[in-house]
Enzyme design. Structure first.
Site, PDB file in Angstrom:
ATOM      1  CG  ASN A   9      -1.899   1.092   1.267  1.00  0.00           C
ATOM      2  OD1 ASN A   9      -1.848   2.001   0.431  1.00  0.00           O
ATOM      3  ND2 ASN A   9      -2.800   1.066   2.226  1.00  0.00           N
ATOM      4  NE  ARG A  90      -6.436   1.049  -0.033  1.00  0.00           N
ATOM      5  CZ  ARG A  90      -6.671   1.899   0.949  1.00  0.00           C
ATOM      6  NH1 ARG A  90      -5.728   2.192   1.810  1.00  0.00           N
ATOM      7  NH2 ARG A  90      -7.855   2.461   1.065  1.00  0.00           N
ATOM      8  CG  HIS A 179     -13.034   2.732   3.162  1.00  0.00           C
ATOM      9  ND1 HIS A 179     -13.824   3.737   3.699  1.00  0.00           N
ATOM     10  CD2 HIS A 179     -11.755   3.088   3.410  1.00  0.00           C
ATOM     11  CE1 HIS A 179     -13.035   4.654   4.240  1.00  0.00           C
ATOM     12  NE2 HIS A 179     -11.776   4.286   4.076  1.00  0.00           N
ATOM     13  NE  ARG A 240     -10.869  12.416   2.850  1.00  0.00           N
ATOM     14  CZ  ARG A 240     -10.516  11.117   2.942  1.00  0.00           C
ATOM     15  NH1 ARG A 240     -11.339  10.245   3.516  1.00  0.00           N
ATOM     16  NH2 ARG A 240      -9.381  10.703   2.458  1.00  0.00           N
ATOM     17  CD  GLU A 380      -8.782  -1.505   4.346  1.00  0.00           C
ATOM     18  OE1 GLU A 380      -8.230  -1.060   5.374  1.00  0.00           O
ATOM     19  OE2 GLU A 380      -9.199  -0.784   3.441  1.00  0.00           O
TER      20      GLU A 380
END
Ligand code: AMP
Length: 394
Positions: A9, A90, A179, A240, A380
């Site tokens: 990643n 990823r 996600h 955010r 993940e």
């Protein structure tokens, strides 16, 4: 390991990595390089229960990945001796094209680059990881697994925005969602926990980490999700804003003269819990709220209320849910947020068991709750390795 996959990643100044068995999917070794390009980079390598830290200047991602290979040689089995079947990457944005994992070639690399304007913070960094890994491991398949792919099944009624035709047809404006590997993994685990096939159940997954999104999964397929064209839409997050009236952007531009890049940064990096409570980390917000800090208390209320609205609307979108699953840093660890998010959903069939919630689950609803509520740690990297192994066998 029967199908070892090196999962990477790659961020703008970091590389996270794990050696995962695509069949189980369990990790034997993991690590992280931070501060790539700075005078002192930090490599943390975890193997066999031990953590090894190394500090040195790593000029770029290529130097970083070479340091990873060296760390494997120094601690445990060198990568060459593991029988590695692939390097998996990823990639945040796959646009409309990449709805499955794909073996990377020059053409795929160009296509991922072309998608960078949809994810300017993420895709270029992901691509850098792919480029250096292709050079370092030229004989191994490099597989890209996309965060958006699981959401390719979202129907038009949920993925189209009511905006001018040219925006949609010429500029790729639609809901993509993110996600995806986490929502795919956790919804499948939720079905397992219910003792039923994923194709027989409806699950709502709340992935609450620094970034956060909720997904409605109908019989194994994503049918709606809270993030949109970019990860900015939906829940309140660490930095955010989540959902706002889009006219706020024009209002602030006209009033202050702030550029669109400034406003983009304000909504992505200076909003959310940071703006409401003065802290990004939910543990700090919770501590402040318990200590009587009014702003932190209000921020927590807003955070939970937004999740509650999404869960309620997704119960409606699904025509009823069998399970709600909480995952990621906050979803897995904060009993307070889970309770706050489910507070008034009793009327919709959510009966929380307070003791089980405080204990962390996995099941945190009462035995007679029409909707089973769960806490499921996400994986993940494991899901990326599993999808990679499946692709190479197909
Ligand atoms: P993630 O992005 O999934 O790694 O989640 C990171 C976030 O999880 C952190 O910013 C924290 O806010 C949150 N977190 C981690 N541990 C806890 C905890 N014990 N209680 C509340 N929040 C936590």
């Amino acid at each position: 390991m029967s199908a070892p996959v090196l999962v990477i990643n790659s961020g703008s100044s970091s590389i996270k990595y794990q050696l995962v068995d695509g069949d189980t999917p369990e990790a034997s070794t993991s690590g992280l390089i931070e501060r790539i390009g700075q005078s002192e980079s930090i490599l943390t390598h975890r193997h066999a229960g031990e953590e090894h830290e190394r500090r040195e200047h790593l000029a770029d991602h290529a130097a970083g990945l070479e340091a990873v290979v060296a760390a494997f040689e120094e601690h445990g089995t060198p990568l060459g001796g593991t029988g590695l079947i692939a390097v998996a990457h990823r990639v945040v944005h796959g646009g409309e094209r990449f709805v499955q994992p794909v073996v990377v070639d020059d053409e795929v690399e160009r296509a991922v680059e072309d998608l960078s304007d949809l994810a300017p913070l993420h895709n270029p960094a992901n691509l850098e990881g792919i480029r250096v890994a292709r050079k370092l491991f030229p004989r191994l398949p490099q597989v890209a697994v996309f965060d958006t792919a699981f959401h390719a099944t979202i129907p038009e009624r949920a993925h189209l925005y009511a905006v001018p035709t040219a925006w949609r047809e010429e500029h790729g404006v639609r809901r993509y969602g993110f996600h995806g590997t986490s929502h795919a993994y956790v919804s499948r685990k939720a079905a397992e926990l219910l003792g039923r096939s994923p194709k027989a159940v409806n699950v709502i997954v709340a992935h609450l980490g620094n970034g956060a999104s909720v997904t409605a999964v109908e019989r194994g397929r994503s049918i709606d999700t809270s993030m949109g064209l970019t990860p900015l839409e939906g829940l309140v997050m660490g930095t955010r804003s989540g959902d706002i009236d889009p006219a706020i952007v024009f209002h602030m531009h006209r009033r202050t003269g702030a550029s669109f890049d400034d406003l983009d940064a304000a909504l992505n990096k200076e909003s959310g819990m940071l703006a409401l409570a003065g802290a990004i980390d939910m543990r700090a917000v919770e501590r402040a709220a318990r200590g009587g800090d009014r702003a932190a208390q209000t921020a927590l209320e807003i955070y939970c209320y937004r999740i509650r609205k999404y869960i309620g609307s997704y119960i409606a979108a699904l025509g009823g849910a069998d399970a709600i699953a909480f995952t990621a840093g906050i979803g897995e660890n904060s009993a307070e947020v889970r309770a706050g998010a489910l507070g008034s959903l009793v009327a919709l069939g959510v009966h929380l068991d307070e003791a089980a919630n405080a204990a962390g689950g996995p099941v945190i609803s009462t035995p007679d709750s029409p909707i089973t509520v769960m806490v499921i740690p996400t994986n993940e990297e494991g899901e990326i390795a599993r999808q990679t192994a499946n692709l190479l066998r197909s």
